[in-house]
Motif scaffolding. Structure first.
Motif, mmCIF file in Angstrom:
data_model
loop_
_atom_site.group_PDB
_atom_site.id
_atom_site.type_symbol
_atom_site.label_atom_id
_atom_site.label_comp_id
_atom_site.label_asym_id
_atom_site.label_seq_id
_atom_site.Cartn_x
_atom_site.Cartn_y
_atom_site.Cartn_z
ATOM 1 N N THR A 38 32.613 -30.918 21.392
ATOM 2 C CA THR A 38 32.315 -30.078 22.556
ATOM 3 C C THR A 38 31.865 -28.672 22.161
ATOM 4 O OG1 THR A 38 33.796 -31.279 24.015
ATOM 5 C CG2 THR A 38 33.330 -29.003 24.603
ATOM 6 N N LEU A 39 32.536 -28.034 21.209
ATOM 7 C CA LEU A 39 32.110 -26.688 20.817
ATOM 8 C C LEU A 39 30.737 -26.729 20.170
ATOM 9 C CD1 LEU A 39 35.278 -24.843 19.425
ATOM 10 C CD2 LEU A 39 34.349 -24.927 21.747
ATOM 11 N N GLY A 40 30.495 -27.745 19.331
ATOM 12 C CA GLY A 40 29.211 -27.844 18.645
ATOM 13 C C GLY A 40 28.052 -27.971 19.615
ATOM 14 N N ILE A 41 28.206 -28.836 20.608
ATOM 15 C CA ILE A 41 27.092 -29.021 21.552
ATOM 16 C C ILE A 41 27.029 -27.899 22.584
ATOM 17 C CG2 ILE A 41 27.215 -31.530 21.287
ATOM 18 C CD1 ILE A 41 28.473 -31.605 24.118
ATOM 19 N N SER A 42 28.053 -27.016 22.559
ATOM 20 C CA SER A 42 28.028 -25.863 23.467
ATOM 21 C C SER A 42 27.453 -24.629 22.777
ATOM 22 C CB SER A 42 29.446 -25.566 23.967
ATOM 23 O OG SER A 42 29.966 -26.660 24.698
#
Length: 327
Positions: A28-32
């Motif tokens: 989630t953090l990576g794609i955010s």
């Protein structure tokens, strides 16, 4: 401050949320839009530390952030929560996002040591404190992600619960690296000690080496065992743990205070300058000893460890008693 003040027998490694949501580029953090490279670098240190703690027989406790797709409690908020500032809610229950990253997954072997949490803090409405209490832990080495949210919240919670806290800086990653310096400054000033993997591994090696840990009990040879037992039990308040024969047949009395008494003493003194025991109500003990005809060598009064009195036992041994609470 030296980590050598900490005892290995009372320490644990606490790993905060090493999960795909926060450490994997497709989480989630990576794609955010968050750069997870610092988190991936920290994972290498986390694995190194977790392996070393486990090999040394010290507990490694893992927290796992789990969100629910329908969270009625959080939905009561009027203002946006942090989960709404990302592309999606992270670490939803039962998803790959919530899983531990492959780099540490093989180290998480016992579900008892996994503490599921639903908010930033590892202690908040979880069983973490009960687990640490059962393990006898009072010192926490903390690593994980992310520095300014779940790690810092858990650091604060641990400090407020009077744990000794060590933040291992190269095993912790922030969402924004520019926040790290200030965070570490706050932790070092208010919450505990900021260290690094090399220093912690050095401490671990020293703290788990074979060594004597402290005096467990002493055995005194007395000229008159019954008289000495009367002195230590009736005057000084010792509690008898067991009466039995010593290995050579002499009578033996052992106490819960770590002192054993047996027969065969010559009455010679001078081998030990004195024996020392912690105690309470020093003045009352001194009065009782004096009333029973025993010699008060010094005190009651201030001593190096607290309010202190020195009394001679029936064989002339000097017995020191101190109350640290009145120091």
């Amino acid at each position: 401050m030296s980590l050598d003040l900490l005892r290995a027998e009372r320490a644990a490694l606490l790993v905060i949320d090493p999960q795909n949501a926060f450490c994997h580029p497709e989480g989630t953090l990576g794609i955010s839009g968050v750069d997870v490279a610092p988190a991936q670098a920290a994972i290498g240190r986390i694995r190194e530390l977790a392996s070393a703690f486990q090999e040394a027989g010290l507990p490694v406790v893992w927290t796992q952030q789990v969100h629910l797709a329908r969270d009625v409690s959080r939905s009561r908020k009027v203002l946006p929560s942090h989960t709404q500032k990302r592309n999606r809610v992270s670490a939803l229950s039962g998803t790959w996002d919530a899983d531990f990253v492959d780099e540490v997954k093989d180290l998480v072997t016992d579900p008892t040591y996994v503490v599921v949490k639903h908010r930033f803090g590892g202690f908040y409405e979880t069983r973490l404190q009960a687990l640490l209490d059962m393990l006898g832990v009072n010192a926490l080495f903390i690593v994980g992600v992310t520095a300014n949210a779940c790690v810092e919240t858990t650091l604060r919670e641990a400090y407020l619960r009077d744990y000794d806290v060590v933040a291992v800086r190269d095993g912790i990653a922030a969402v924004r690296p520019e926040w790290t310096e200030t965070a570490e400054g706050v932790w070092a000033h208010y919450l505990g000690v900021v260290s690094d993997t090399e220093e912690v591994l050095g401490w671990l090696s020293r703290a788990t080496r074979p060594q004597a840990l402290g005096v467990h009990h002493l055995l005194l040879e007395t000229q008159d065992l019954d008289t000495s037992v009367d002195f230590f039990v009736d005057v000084l308040g010792f509690d008898v743990r067991k009466r039995e024969d010593f290995r050579d047949g002499r009578r033996l009395v052992v106490t819960h205070q770590g002192l054993g008494l047996t027969e065969g003493g010559s009455g010679a003194t001078g081998v030990l300058q004195h024996l020392c025991f912690s105690a309470r109500h020093i003045d009352a003990i001194a009065e009782r000893a004096k009333a029973a005809g025993h010699t008060i060598v010094r005190g009651p009064g201030p001593g190096p460890y607290g309010h202190t009195v020195y009394v001679l036992d029936p064989d002339g041994n000097e017995i020191e008693l101190f109350d640290a609470e009145t120091n």
